[in-house]
Design an enzyme around this catalytic site. Structure first.
Site, short mmCIF file in Angstrom:
data_model
loop_
_atom_site.label_atom_id
_atom_site.label_comp_id
_atom_site.label_asym_id
_atom_site.label_seq_id
_atom_site.Cartn_x
_atom_site.Cartn_y
_atom_site.Cartn_z
N CYS A 10 -109.12 43.54 -54.35
CA CYS A 10 -109.08 43.81 -55.78
C CYS A 10 -107.81 43.31 -56.45
CB CYS A 10 -109.25 45.30 -56.05
SG CYS A 10 -110.82 45.97 -55.44
N HIS A 54 -106.82 46.56 -63.43
CA HIS A 54 -108.00 46.44 -62.58
C HIS A 54 -108.95 47.57 -62.95
CE1 HIS A 54 -110.69 46.30 -59.25
NE2 HIS A 54 -110.15 47.28 -58.57
N ASN A 99 -116.63 48.25 -60.86
CA ASN A 99 -115.51 47.61 -60.16
C ASN A 99 -115.98 46.26 -59.64
OD1 ASN A 99 -113.49 46.80 -58.41
ND2 ASN A 99 -113.21 48.80 -57.46
#
Length: 325
Positions: free
Chosen positions: A115, A252, A282
């Site tokens: 990520c 993020h 996500n």
């Protein structure tokens, strides 16, 4: 004395056509739309179609960013692509995107920091431009996380989605201080002792399979808020700036509670935070460039605005970048 800066001159993104609302999970798992929204802030996400690859998504996002920058593929010196869900073991997805765009010169390579991948890719691209190795780069985050989900695990499979985002970075001369446009500072970190908190249980040299995602969510949450706050402050310090100087936090997009807690620790109101987690879920390395592109399309960034991007992912790996629009 002037300084070469890597300035964002174009943004683009692509989301697969299939939209999956939270209600889709209700007859498959012991979960509900309310449970998912309350704990994550996610309402829906996009899943790639059968046969639609990480490379396909990256090509679409890359084209959009080039169009915004008014450039052609042959104007680029290279592509840096962040992903944890590559099309093939090799070659790099970046080379697949390179071919798909019709770019036959320059270089293309992948960065893998889960990520945090886009922040790491941005830092690498910034270094290439600052050193004179490149003048124009396409930096992409592209993921098809739906391909590594355990659909029986309600704690993970409801969280992730597919998508791609891209930015064009071009070299411009700056004065060498923090009033310059472009990337002003980056901060990168990792600590492999925490790798079992978030990982995929497969790989070429272990199982010979792609594997499925495993996560200890509560522990990741605790690390996330602390480490994201620290990395943002570290990058701001490198740039000689403070949270009070920040116009936008572009985090993020993993979990609304993590984003809110991090913003609070930085002393930033939620009005200064770009949020796309409700609509995208996500998307790992794609989440920051997706958020940048969506916010830019909405006209939210003004010339001279100071942006902070930060992310944490498997590894654990985490980092941040400070840039002036």
């Amino acid at each position: 004395m002037t300084t070469r800066r890597a300035v964002i001159t174009g943004t683009g993104h692509y989301l697969p056509e299939r939209v999956v609302e939270n209600s889709w999970f209700e007859d498959k798992l012991d979960t509900s739309d309310e449970w998912i929204r309350t704990r994550t802030g996610i309402e829906r996400r996009h899943f790639a179609a059968e046969g639609e690859t990480t490379g396909d998504l990256g090509i679409r996002a890359g084209r959009a960013a080039l169009d915004k920058a008014g450039l052609r593929p042959e104007d680029l010196d290279g592509i840096v692509l962040a992903t944890s869900t590559p099309d093939l073991t090799f070659p790099a997805v970046a080379t697949i995107v390179q071919s798909g765009l019709g770019m036959t010169r320059g270089f293309a390579f992948d960065v893998q920091a889960v990520c945090a991948g886009f922040v790491f890719a941005l830092a690498n691209a910034d270094a290439l431009i600052r050193s004179g190795q490149a003048d124009r780069l396409l930096v992409i985050g592209s993921e098809t996380f739906s391909r590594i989900m355990d659909w029986s695990d309600r704690s993970t499979c409801v969280l992730f989605g597919d998508g791609a985002g891209a930015v064009v970075l071009e070299a411009q001369e700056g004065k060498g201080d923090n009033s310059d446009r472009g990337i002003l500072a980056c901060d990168m970190n990792s600590d492999g002792q925490y790798r079992e908190l978030l990982y995929v249980d497969g790989g070429v040299s272990t199982t010979g399979t792609a594997g499925q995602l495993r996560m200890q969510g509560n522990l990741v949450f605790r690390h996330a808020v602390e480490k994201l706050t620290k990395t943002a402050h570290a990058a701001l310090d490198k740039a000689g700036l403070a949270p009070a100087d920040v116009d936008w936090l572009v985090p993020h997009q993993a979990n609304l509670r993590i984003i809110s807690a991090t913003a609070q620790k930085m002393g930033l109101p939620m009005e200064k935070v770009v949020l796309t987690v409700a609509d995208h879920g996500n998307t790992s390395a794609a989440s920051i460039p997706l958020a940048l592109s969506v916010a830019n399309d909405e006209g939210r960034f003004k010339p001279g605005d100071l942006l902070v991007t930060e992310a944490i992912g498997g590894g654990l790996s985490w980092g941040s970048a400070i840039l002036r629009w």
